[in-house]
Design a protein around this motif. Structure first.
Motif, PDB file in Angstrom:
ATOM      1  N   LEU A 130       0.816  -1.217   0.000  1.00 31.74           N
ATOM      2  CA  LEU A 130       0.000   0.000   0.000  1.00 31.74           C
ATOM      3  C   LEU A 130       0.848   1.264   0.000  1.00 31.74           C
ATOM      4  CD1 LEU A 130      -2.921  -0.855   2.475  1.00 31.74           C
ATOM      5  CD2 LEU A 130      -3.071  -0.510   0.004  1.00 31.74           C
ATOM      6  N   ARG A 131       2.089   1.160   0.409  1.00 36.13           N
ATOM      7  CA  ARG A 131       2.975   2.330   0.438  1.00 36.13           C
ATOM      8  C   ARG A 131       3.518   2.664  -0.953  1.00 36.13           C
ATOM      9  NH1 ARG A 131       7.961  -0.141   0.185  1.00 36.13           N
ATOM     10  NH2 ARG A 131       8.066  -2.257   1.064  1.00 36.13           N
ATOM     11  N   GLU A 132       3.278   1.783  -1.915  1.00 37.17           N
ATOM     12  CA  GLU A 132       3.743   2.024  -3.277  1.00 37.17           C
ATOM     13  C   GLU A 132       2.558   2.186  -4.215  1.00 37.17           C
ATOM     14  OE1 GLU A 132       6.719   2.665  -3.760  1.00 37.17           O
ATOM     15  OE2 GLU A 132       7.833   1.690  -2.142  1.00 37.17           O
ATOM     16  N   SER A 133       2.851   2.521  -5.456  1.00 36.14           N
ATOM     17  CA  SER A 133       1.798   2.709  -6.463  1.00 36.14           C
ATOM     18  C   SER A 133       1.786   1.587  -7.479  1.00 36.14           C
ATOM     19  CB  SER A 133       1.977   4.063  -7.170  1.00 36.14           C
ATOM     20  OG  SER A 133       1.868   5.119  -6.239  1.00 36.14           O
ATOM     21  N   ILE A 134       2.450   0.489  -7.147  1.00 36.24           N
ATOM     22  CA  ILE A 134       2.425  -0.690  -8.008  1.00 36.24           C
ATOM     23  C   ILE A 134       2.128  -1.917  -7.145  1.00 36.24           C
ATOM     24  CG2 ILE A 134       4.010   0.182  -9.767  1.00 36.24           C
ATOM     25  CD1 ILE A 134       6.221  -1.507  -8.378  1.00 36.24           C
ATOM     26  N   PHE A 135       1.656  -2.956  -7.805  1.00 35.02           N
ATOM     27  CA  PHE A 135       1.448  -4.240  -7.153  1.00 35.02           C
ATOM     28  C   PHE A 135       2.011  -5.313  -8.079  1.00 35.02           C
ATOM     29  CE2 PHE A 135      -1.681  -7.660  -5.606  1.00 35.02           C
ATOM     30  CZ  PHE A 135      -0.811  -8.042  -4.582  1.00 35.02           C
ATOM     31  N   PRO A 136       3.305  -5.650  -7.948  1.00 39.19           N
ATOM     32  CA  PRO A 136       3.979  -6.571  -8.879  1.00 39.19           C
ATOM     33  C   PRO A 136       3.727  -8.038  -8.545  1.00 39.19           C
ATOM     34  CG  PRO A 136       5.555  -5.775  -7.277  1.00 39.19           C
ATOM     35  CD  PRO A 136       4.252  -5.062  -6.975  1.00 39.19           C
ATOM     36  N   PHE A 137       2.478  -8.394  -8.460  1.00 37.90           N
ATOM     37  CA  PHE A 137       2.058  -9.750  -8.112  1.00 37.90           C
ATOM     38  C   PHE A 137       1.490 -10.444  -9.337  1.00 37.90           C
ATOM     39  CE2 PHE A 137      -1.355 -12.707  -7.087  1.00 37.90           C
ATOM     40  CZ  PHE A 137      -0.766 -13.529  -6.144  1.00 37.90           C
ATOM     41  N   GLU A 146      -7.019   4.538 -10.217  1.00 38.59           N
ATOM     42  CA  GLU A 146      -7.957   5.318  -9.398  1.00 38.59           C
ATOM     43  C   GLU A 146      -7.354   5.687  -8.036  1.00 38.59           C
ATOM     44  OE1 GLU A 146     -10.988   6.584 -10.204  1.00 38.59           O
ATOM     45  OE2 GLU A 146     -10.535   5.914 -12.235  1.00 38.59           O
ATOM     46  N   ASP A 147      -6.215   6.393  -8.118  1.00 37.46           N
ATOM     47  CA  ASP A 147      -5.533   6.875  -6.909  1.00 37.46           C
ATOM     48  C   ASP A 147      -5.209   5.746  -5.931  1.00 37.46           C
ATOM     49  OD1 ASP A 147      -5.634   9.564  -7.772  1.00 37.46           O
ATOM     50  OD2 ASP A 147      -7.691   9.753  -7.021  1.00 37.46           O
ATOM     51  N   GLY A 148      -4.855   4.609  -6.481  1.00 40.61           N
ATOM     52  CA  GLY A 148      -4.406   3.495  -5.651  1.00 40.61           C
ATOM     53  C   GLY A 148      -5.496   2.606  -5.110  1.00 40.61           C
ATOM     54  N   ARG A 149      -6.736   2.925  -5.376  1.00 39.10           N
ATOM     55  CA  ARG A 149      -7.827   2.117  -4.824  1.00 39.10           C
ATOM     56  C   ARG A 149      -7.947   0.760  -5.510  1.00 39.10           C
ATOM     57  NH1 ARG A 149     -12.489   6.664  -4.859  1.00 39.10           N
ATOM     58  NH2 ARG A 149     -11.348   7.178  -6.773  1.00 39.10           N
ATOM     59  N   PHE A 150      -7.432   0.656  -6.737  1.00 39.91           N
ATOM     60  CA  PHE A 150      -7.446  -0.610  -7.445  1.00 39.91           C
ATOM     61  C   PHE A 150      -5.993  -1.069  -7.652  1.00 39.91           C
ATOM     62  CE2 PHE A 150     -11.658   0.846  -8.276  1.00 39.91           C
ATOM     63  CZ  PHE A 150     -12.421  -0.295  -8.452  1.00 39.91           C
ATOM     64  N   ASN A 151      -5.502  -1.859  -6.706  1.00 39.09           N
ATOM     65  CA  ASN A 151      -4.166  -2.471  -6.828  1.00 39.09           C
ATOM     66  C   ASN A 151      -4.371  -3.954  -7.110  1.00 39.09           C
ATOM     67  OD1 ASN A 151      -5.261  -2.762  -4.263  1.00 39.09           O
ATOM     68  ND2 ASN A 151      -3.302  -2.667  -3.208  1.00 39.09           N
ATOM     69  N   ARG A 152      -4.657  -4.235  -8.363  1.00 38.90           N
ATOM     70  CA  ARG A 152      -5.215  -5.531  -8.741  1.00 38.90           C
ATOM     71  C   ARG A 152      -4.214  -6.674  -8.733  1.00 38.90           C
ATOM     72  NH1 ARG A 152      -9.061  -2.732 -13.241  1.00 38.90           N
ATOM     73  NH2 ARG A 152     -11.054  -3.166 -12.202  1.00 38.90           N
ATOM     74  N   GLY A 153      -3.066  -6.472  -9.349  1.00 35.04           N
ATOM     75  CA  GLY A 153      -2.191  -7.599  -9.605  1.00 35.04           C
ATOM     76  C   GLY A 153      -2.619  -8.318 -10.871  1.00 35.04           C
ATOM     77  N   SER A 154      -1.858  -9.323 -11.268  1.00 31.87           N
ATOM     78  CA  SER A 154      -2.071 -10.011 -12.546  1.00 31.87           C
ATOM     79  C   SER A 154      -2.406 -11.476 -12.303  1.00 31.87           C
ATOM     80  CB  SER A 154      -0.806  -9.896 -13.405  1.00 31.87           C
ATOM     81  OG  SER A 154      -0.404  -8.529 -13.517  1.00 31.87           O
ATOM     82  N   PHE A 155      -3.490 -11.930 -12.915  1.00 33.27           N
ATOM     83  CA  PHE A 155      -3.975 -13.289 -12.700  1.00 33.27           C
ATOM     84  C   PHE A 155      -4.109 -13.995 -14.050  1.00 33.27           C
ATOM     85  CE2 PHE A 155      -5.082 -10.886  -9.016  1.00 33.27           C
ATOM     86  CZ  PHE A 155      -5.054 -11.770  -7.947  1.00 33.27           C
TER      87      PHE A 155
END
Length: 239
Positions: free
Chosen positions: A145-152, A189-198
């Motif tokens: 949450l402290r970053e603007s990416i979710f490398p999952f 959307e300002d970090g509210r959607f940190n989805r990741g890749s599935f």
């Protein structure tokens, strides 16, 4: 349960476990290729790190400075999140208090009805491996949450994930209703959607297929950290 039924179930479990181990091996092959690629791509000298797990105490320690007014709690010192491919990151030359993940990878198998059909056995309820994955996803999302990416990224395979299976909507829900088989690295959307890749389908994944996706995520994650913290945060240009 009759002994012959127990033996058949044991055999099915053995096959499933062997298949899962094979896919984990393919995932690790892809991960090693990613490491080789990044070493050449960023030849100036980034230092890659790879850990098998992320302890909850460390996640909370890293989050507290960013969210000082939020209650963050864990129970046991040894509690951790352990993705199948571990956590690949880059090391800072200026700050060793933070983890900078560039790739968190999982591989999951679900579904035995194709095997049961070949053995002339009736269908049974679809599995819940995807629900077990959810705990890890929640933990990693929170940690980042402290970053603007979710490398999952998670690679799922098995008959429960064929195109006609309603289980796919369970995956879509976990992906915050994002599209499957698409990379979502940067938050929206300002970090509210940190989805990741599935990435989910019925067929098993090859190391080369996983490599192409994992490389894209990891490479762009490095560039994100360079943009946010500057290259000299990760590379010692004095040498």
């Amino acid at each position: 349960m009759a002994n012959k039924d127990r033996l058949r179930e044991s055999r099915a479990d053995t096959i499933i476990n062997a298949t899962a181990k094979q896919q984990e091996t393919e995932l690790m092959k892809a991960l090693y290729k990613v490491e080789e690629y990044l070493t050449g791509r960023f030849a100036k000298g980034i230092t890659l790190t790879h850990t098998k797990q992320w302890y909850l105490k460390d996640i909370i320690h890293e989050l507290k400075p960013y969210f000082p007014d939020i209650d963050l709690h864990y129970h046991f010192e040894k509690s951790h999140i352990r993705p199948d491919g571990g956590i690949l990151g880059i090391k800072s030359v200026k700050d060793n208090t933070l983890t900078y993940p560039i790739l968190i990878s999982e591989v999951k198998n679900q579904g035995t009805n194709d095997m049961r059909a070949r053995e002339g056995k009736p269908k049974q309820a679809k599995g819940n491996a995807i629900e077990r994955l959810g705990k890890n996803v929640i933990g990693f999302r929170t940690a980042l949450l402290r970053e603007s990416i979710f490398p999952f990224v998670c690679f799922g395979y098995g008959c429960d994930f064929e195109e006609t299976s309603s289980i796919l909507d369970r995956v879509s829900t976990m992906a915050m209703f994002g599209k499957l088989n698409k990379i979502y690295l940067h938050n929206e959307e300002d970090g509210r959607f940190n989805r990741g890749s599935f990435y989910f389908r019925a067929e098993e994944w090859t190391a080369d297929e996983m490599f192409d996706i994992m490389k894209d995520i990891a490479e762009r994650a490095v560039l994100y950290y360079f943009s946010k913290y500057r290259e000299n945060h990760f590379i010692d240009f004095s040498n």
